[in-house]
Motif scaffolding. Structure first.
Motif, PDB file in Angstrom:
ATOM      1  N   ASP A  67       2.840   8.068 -10.992  1.00  0.00           N
ATOM      2  CA  ASP A  67       1.577   8.270 -11.698  1.00  0.00           C
ATOM      3  C   ASP A  67       0.478   8.696 -10.743  1.00  0.00           C
ATOM      4  O   ASP A  67      -0.304   9.613 -11.037  1.00  0.00           O
ATOM      5  CB  ASP A  67       1.173   7.004 -12.467  1.00  0.00           C
ATOM      6  N   ARG A  68       0.438   8.067  -9.596  1.00  0.00           N
ATOM      7  CA  ARG A  68      -0.601   8.401  -8.621  1.00  0.00           C
ATOM      8  C   ARG A  68      -0.408   9.808  -8.062  1.00  0.00           C
ATOM      9  O   ARG A  68      -1.366  10.574  -7.920  1.00  0.00           O
ATOM     10  CB  ARG A  68      -0.577   7.371  -7.489  1.00  0.00           C
TER      11      ARG A  68
ATOM     12  N   SER B 239       0.834  -1.204   0.000  1.00  0.00           N
ATOM     13  CA  SER B 239       0.000   0.000   0.000  1.00  0.00           C
ATOM     14  C   SER B 239       0.866   1.250   0.000  1.00  0.00           C
ATOM     15  O   SER B 239       0.597   2.214  -0.738  1.00  0.00           O
ATOM     16  CB  SER B 239      -0.914  -0.008   1.229  1.00  0.00           C
ATOM     17  N   ALA B 240       1.924   1.244   0.812  1.00  0.00           N
ATOM     18  CA  ALA B 240       2.822   2.395   0.854  1.00  0.00           C
ATOM     19  C   ALA B 240       3.554   2.560  -0.466  1.00  0.00           C
ATOM     20  O   ALA B 240       3.697   3.679  -0.979  1.00  0.00           O
ATOM     21  CB  ALA B 240       3.830   2.225   1.996  1.00  0.00           C
ATOM     22  N   ALA B 241       4.016   1.455  -1.049  1.00  0.00           N
ATOM     23  CA  ALA B 241       4.718   1.517  -2.335  1.00  0.00           C
ATOM     24  C   ALA B 241       3.814   2.076  -3.424  1.00  0.00           C
ATOM     25  O   ALA B 241       4.230   2.899  -4.249  1.00  0.00           O
ATOM     26  CB  ALA B 241       5.233   0.131  -2.720  1.00  0.00           C
ATOM     27  N   SER B 242       2.567   1.645  -3.428  1.00  0.00           N
ATOM     28  CA  SER B 242       1.614   2.128  -4.428  1.00  0.00           C
ATOM     29  C   SER B 242       1.283   3.602  -4.221  1.00  0.00           C
ATOM     30  O   SER B 242       1.168   4.376  -5.177  1.00  0.00           O
ATOM     31  CB  SER B 242       0.327   1.294  -4.351  1.00  0.00           C
TER      32      SER B 242
ATOM     33  N   SER C  33       6.137   4.063 -11.408  1.00  0.00           N
ATOM     34  CA  SER C  33       4.696   4.003 -11.197  1.00  0.00           C
ATOM     35  C   SER C  33       4.354   3.189  -9.955  1.00  0.00           C
ATOM     36  O   SER C  33       5.191   2.458  -9.408  1.00  0.00           O
ATOM     37  CB  SER C  33       4.009   3.362 -12.416  1.00  0.00           C
ATOM     38  N   SER C  34       3.110   3.290  -9.525  1.00  0.00           N
ATOM     39  CA  SER C  34       2.653   2.511  -8.370  1.00  0.00           C
ATOM     40  C   SER C  34       2.840   1.021  -8.621  1.00  0.00           C
ATOM     41  O   SER C  34       3.307   0.281  -7.744  1.00  0.00           O
ATOM     42  CB  SER C  34       1.177   2.814  -8.097  1.00  0.00           C
ATOM     43  N   GLU C  35       2.486   0.582  -9.822  1.00  0.00           N
ATOM     44  CA  GLU C  35       2.612  -0.840 -10.154  1.00  0.00           C
ATOM     45  C   GLU C  35       4.068  -1.286 -10.142  1.00  0.00           C
ATOM     46  O   GLU C  35       4.400  -2.367  -9.641  1.00  0.00           O
ATOM     47  CB  GLU C  35       1.993  -1.105 -11.533  1.00  0.00           C
ATOM     48  N   GLN C  36       4.946  -0.458 -10.688  1.00  0.00           N
ATOM     49  CA  GLN C  36       6.365  -0.804 -10.710  1.00  0.00           C
ATOM     50  C   GLN C  36       6.949  -0.883  -9.303  1.00  0.00           C
ATOM     51  O   GLN C  36       7.730  -1.789  -8.994  1.00  0.00           O
ATOM     52  CB  GLN C  36       7.133   0.225 -11.539  1.00  0.00           C
TER      53      GLN C  36
END
Length: 295
Positions: free
Chosen positions: A245-246, A237-240, A264-267
């Motif tokens: 992008d977010r 959650s913290a990484a995202s 990005s959040s996904e990366q």
């Protein structure tokens, strides 16, 4: 993630408040600082005017850590956020000592509002960061509430500990001679700045893999109890929450990969997971990864 109550906290590398002025360098890993930088670029403002980086020589009040005398055991780390930061640094140090021959511990400085470093002056707005010039990780614990309130992250302990392990990951890059790559070559979504930050995420995952099995000095137990699914969800959650992008979409209403600096959040979630699942820091070679989304 919960600390084993009987482990001892070592505050010998920790100090508080100001920093050491003078010199010049590039601080890396500032998570909250992305908002400042993105807004500055969007409105055509020099980020140094907002963070104070243009005056690196202003000395700060350097203190030792008598205020951390209450940080003695794992029970204190579970109760007080500042003790949790220090104990997490202890844990990260112990893991990397076991993994990386010749590992040298960084300094850890907790500050409020503003701090002077050998990379320049910084405010709490830049979030946690690492300064290679003085080999110090800088943490303002108020950022953890910002991470929840403004970035929408989970407030769980591993969400906080992930941030610390990420900044210590930059120290590992510094020891390995890789951290300078962040300023080299192309930038943007495929650039070395992003690759540097994603590698630090991966190194944070490596720490998480080993954290509950690496024994604390002077104890027959590791610093941390075994991770739960909720712990990992907190870290992801913290990484995202701090994906470029977010943050860009929240700050400006649009996403511009050409100005990405952290990924990005996904990366960010992906590379943390690579480190966590493998426990092998050599699998964190983001600089040679053809596809940053899939490793």
């Amino acid at each position: 993630m919960t600390f084993n109550e009987g482990i001892r906290i070592d505050t010998s590398t920790t100090s508080a408040s100001g920093g050491r002025g003078g010199g010049r360098g590039i601080a890396v890993g500032g998570v909250g600082g992305l908002v400042i930088v993105l807004l500055a670029l969007f409105f055509g403002i020099n980020p140094a005017d907002l963070t104070g980086d243009g005056d690196p020589a202003a000395p700060g009040a350097q203190q030792n850590a008598p205020e951390f005398e209450h940080c003695k055991t794992g029970a204190d780390a579970n109760k007080y956020v500042e003790c949790r930061v220090i104990a997490t640094g202890n844990s990260v140090d112990q893991v990397w000592t076991s993994l990386l021959p010749g590992y040298q511990r960084p300094q850890l400085r907790l500050f409020s509002n503003v701090v002077d470093t050998r990379c320049g002056q910084a405010t709490s707005d830049v979030g946690p960061f690492y300064c290679p010039a003085d080999q110090t990780v800088y943490i303002d614990t108020s950022f953890y509430q910002v991470l929840v309130d403004q970035f929408g992250s989970s407030g769980g302990p591993l969400a906080q500990e992930y941030v610390i392990a990420h900044e210590y990951g930059h120290h590992v890059q510094n020891l390995l001679g890789d951290i300078g790559k962040a300023q080299q070559g192309v930038q943007g979504a495929q650039g070395n700045s992003v690759r540097t930050e994603l590698q630090a995420d991966c190194y944070a995952g490596v720490w998480a893999h080993h954290a509950s099995v690496t024994q604390a000095p002077g104890s027959d137990k590791p610093y941390l109890e075994p991770l739960t699914d909720k712990d990992i969800a907190d870290a992801l959650s913290a990484a995202s929450a701090v994906g470029d992008d977010r943050i860009q979409e929240a700050a400006t209403g649009r996403v511009n990969p050409e100005s990405w600096t952290h990924g990005s959040s996904e990366q960010r979630q992906h590379w943390f997971t690579v480190g966590y699942q493998t426990g092998d820091y050599k699998r964190c070679d983001t600089y040679n990864a053809r596809d940053l989304d899939n490793g």
